[in-house]
Write a protein that holds these residues in place. Sequence first.
Motif: not given
Length: 89
Positions: A37-61
């Motif tokens: 369960v802890r591993g799934l929660i960590c991977w869920g946050f990794a996916l969420l934050w990975g998307f946020a990093a790509l959206a904020g970094g690449l699309f917003a510059g």
Amino acid sequence: MIRKPTEVWGRESAIITTARTTAVAGAAAARAGTYYVRGLICWGFALLWGFAALAGGLFAGSLPTLLGVGAMATFMAWSGARMFARARG
């Protein structure tokens, strides 16, 4: 004359041995389940934050967002993989 008992002294009955084995296996399964369960929660946050990093970094510059949030996502992915490894034993 007093005779010696036929059973070996100190040996547990089969019911007690089975109950003890089942309790140990159940405790190990519960411990492994929490790591999963802890591993799934960590991977869920990794996916969420990975998307946020790509959206904020690449699309917003925003380079600091890409590096900072990307590092958080990488750390959470590593933590999730570590939790799964601990669950396997």
